[in-house]
Motif scaffolding. Structure first.
Motif, PDB file in Angstrom:
ATOM      1  N   SER A  55       0.808  -1.220   0.000  1.00 24.46           N
ATOM      2  CA  SER A  55       0.000   0.000   0.000  1.00 24.46           C
ATOM      3  C   SER A  55       0.845   1.275   0.000  1.00 24.46           C
ATOM      4  CB  SER A  55      -0.923   0.007   1.217  1.00 24.46           C
ATOM      5  OG  SER A  55      -0.157   0.146   2.407  1.00 24.46           O
ATOM      6  N   GLY A  56       2.163   1.140  -0.103  1.00 28.25           N
ATOM      7  CA  GLY A  56       3.028   2.315  -0.096  1.00 28.25           C
ATOM      8  C   GLY A  56       3.512   2.703   1.279  1.00 28.25           C
ATOM      9  N   GLY A  57       3.283   1.847   2.268  1.00 25.84           N
ATOM     10  CA  GLY A  57       3.681   2.125   3.648  1.00 25.84           C
ATOM     11  C   GLY A  57       5.146   1.823   3.914  1.00 25.84           C
ATOM     12  N   THR A  58       5.471   1.647   5.178  1.00 27.99           N
ATOM     13  CA  THR A  58       6.844   1.443   5.622  1.00 27.99           C
ATOM     14  C   THR A  58       7.336   0.043   5.273  1.00 27.99           C
ATOM     15  OG1 THR A  58       6.479   2.964   7.461  1.00 27.99           O
ATOM     16  CG2 THR A  58       8.357   1.478   7.636  1.00 27.99           C
ATOM     17  N   LEU A  59       8.432  -0.018   4.510  1.00 33.30           N
ATOM     18  CA  LEU A  59       9.064  -1.293   4.192  1.00 33.30           C
ATOM     19  C   LEU A  59      10.161  -1.570   5.201  1.00 33.30           C
ATOM     20  CD1 LEU A  59       9.621  -1.494   0.318  1.00 33.30           C
ATOM     21  CD2 LEU A  59       7.973  -2.737   1.715  1.00 33.30           C
ATOM     22  N   LYS A  60      10.285  -2.837   5.575  1.00 30.24           N
ATOM     23  CA  LYS A  60      11.340  -3.258   6.497  1.00 30.24           C
ATOM     24  C   LYS A  60      11.983  -4.528   5.985  1.00 30.24           C
ATOM     25  CE  LYS A  60       9.551  -1.040  10.610  1.00 30.24           C
ATOM     26  NZ  LYS A  60       9.351  -1.152  12.044  1.00 30.24           N
ATOM     27  N   VAL A 159      16.419 -13.370   4.601  1.00 27.52           N
ATOM     28  CA  VAL A 159      16.038 -11.959   4.651  1.00 27.52           C
ATOM     29  C   VAL A 159      14.557 -11.902   4.292  1.00 27.52           C
ATOM     30  CG1 VAL A 159      16.371  -9.649   3.727  1.00 27.52           C
ATOM     31  CG2 VAL A 159      18.346 -11.170   3.980  1.00 27.52           C
ATOM     32  N   THR A 160      13.765 -11.243   5.129  1.00 26.12           N
ATOM     33  CA  THR A 160      12.348 -11.087   4.855  1.00 26.12           C
ATOM     34  C   THR A 160      12.041  -9.610   4.666  1.00 26.12           C
ATOM     35  OG1 THR A 160      11.777 -13.050   6.147  1.00 26.12           O
ATOM     36  CG2 THR A 160       9.998 -11.490   5.717  1.00 26.12           C
ATOM     37  N   ILE A 161      11.448  -9.286   3.510  1.00 22.77           N
ATOM     38  CA  ILE A 161      11.018  -7.927   3.197  1.00 22.77           C
ATOM     39  C   ILE A 161       9.516  -7.882   3.446  1.00 22.77           C
ATOM     40  CG2 ILE A 161      10.859  -6.143   1.411  1.00 22.77           C
ATOM     41  CD1 ILE A 161      13.752  -6.937   2.118  1.00 22.77           C
ATOM     42  N   TYR A 162       9.064  -6.850   4.127  1.00 23.26           N
ATOM     43  CA  TYR A 162       7.622  -6.744   4.428  1.00 23.26           C
ATOM     44  C   TYR A 162       7.220  -5.298   4.603  1.00 23.26           C
ATOM     45  CZ  TYR A 162       9.304  -6.416   9.279  1.00 23.26           C
ATOM     46  OH  TYR A 162       9.966  -6.046  10.419  1.00 23.26           O
ATOM     47  N   GLU A 163       5.913  -5.082   4.488  1.00 20.15           N
ATOM     48  CA  GLU A 163       5.331  -3.766   4.754  1.00 20.15           C
ATOM     49  C   GLU A 163       4.659  -3.822   6.104  1.00 20.15           C
ATOM     50  OE1 GLU A 163       2.419  -0.575   2.593  1.00 20.15           O
ATOM     51  OE2 GLU A 163       1.869  -2.686   2.460  1.00 20.15           O
ATOM     52  N   GLU A 164       4.897  -2.796   6.889  1.00 16.79           N
ATOM     53  CA  GLU A 164       4.276  -2.720   8.214  1.00 16.79           C
ATOM     54  C   GLU A 164       3.351  -1.518   8.245  1.00 16.79           C
ATOM     55  OE1 GLU A 164       6.309  -4.026  12.115  1.00 16.79           O
ATOM     56  OE2 GLU A 164       6.658  -1.883  11.926  1.00 16.79           O
ATOM     57  N   VAL A 165       2.086  -1.768   8.563  1.00 16.41           N
ATOM     58  CA  VAL A 165       1.099  -0.677   8.622  1.00 16.41           C
ATOM     59  C   VAL A 165       0.395  -0.695   9.955  1.00 16.41           C
ATOM     60  CG1 VAL A 165       0.721  -0.531   6.146  1.00 16.41           C
ATOM     61  CG2 VAL A 165      -0.663  -2.100   7.508  1.00 16.41           C
TER      62      VAL A 165
END
Length: 165
Positions: A55-60, A159-165
């Motif tokens: 959704s365009g949020g914070t990537l970690k 390595v795990t890429i994810y969006e945190e909202v």
């Protein structure tokens, strides 16, 4: 915080550059990438498509690692993001377009072989959007004597890429 998606990359999901790359290894039937303690080494993830759930949020990025021999000191990892949209003017035959490095430092676990988890916020994310071709560059900045002080290899298991909202 909730995660909208996860992309987990195991050691086989990374390809080496022509030089200064991490070694591949196996310990107790677990594959890892071994990043040396005397030079900057990197690996590149295979390309994936950015999921529709983004959704365009914070990537970690969560880096699951262990120290091969160190019981003290810090590891300094960097994650760089490359996002290419189908209409971008990037010649994938001859160029890369990674954004500025996102940096993370963490003290190694007190026992060699014990797992650690380093989370890095990907604030420099190359204007990534749904549908983009996404790659990351993962590197250990072992020449940073202030932030990377652990001796021996850093073994990265995933390595795990994810969006945190």
């Amino acid at each position: 915080m909730a995660r909208t998606f996860e992309i987990t990359i195991d050691p086989d999901g990374f390809v080496p550059p022509s030089s200064a790359h991490a070694d591949r290894g196996v310990v107790q039937n677990r594959s890892y990438l071994g990043f040396d303690d005397t030079r900057v080494e990197s690996m590149y993830s295979k390309a994936v498509q950015m999921p529709a759930a983004y959704s365009g949020g914070t990537l970690k990025a969560d880096i699951l690692y262990a120290a091969a021999s160190a019981t003290s000191g810090n590891f300094n990892f960097e994650v760089l993001v490359e996002a290419i949209t189908a209409a971008d003017a990037v010649d994938t035959d001859s160029a890369s377009s990674f954004d500025t490095a996102n940096d993370g430092v963490q003290t190694v676990p007190g026992t060699a072989g014990y797992l650690g988890l380093l989370t890095i916020t990907l604030s420099n994310k190359d204007s990534v959007a749904v549908g983009d071709m996404l790659r990351i560059q993962l590197r250990r900045d072992a020449t940073d004597g202030t932030n990377d002080t652990a001796t021996g290899d850093a073994r990265v298991y995933s390595v795990t890429i994810y969006e945190e909202v």
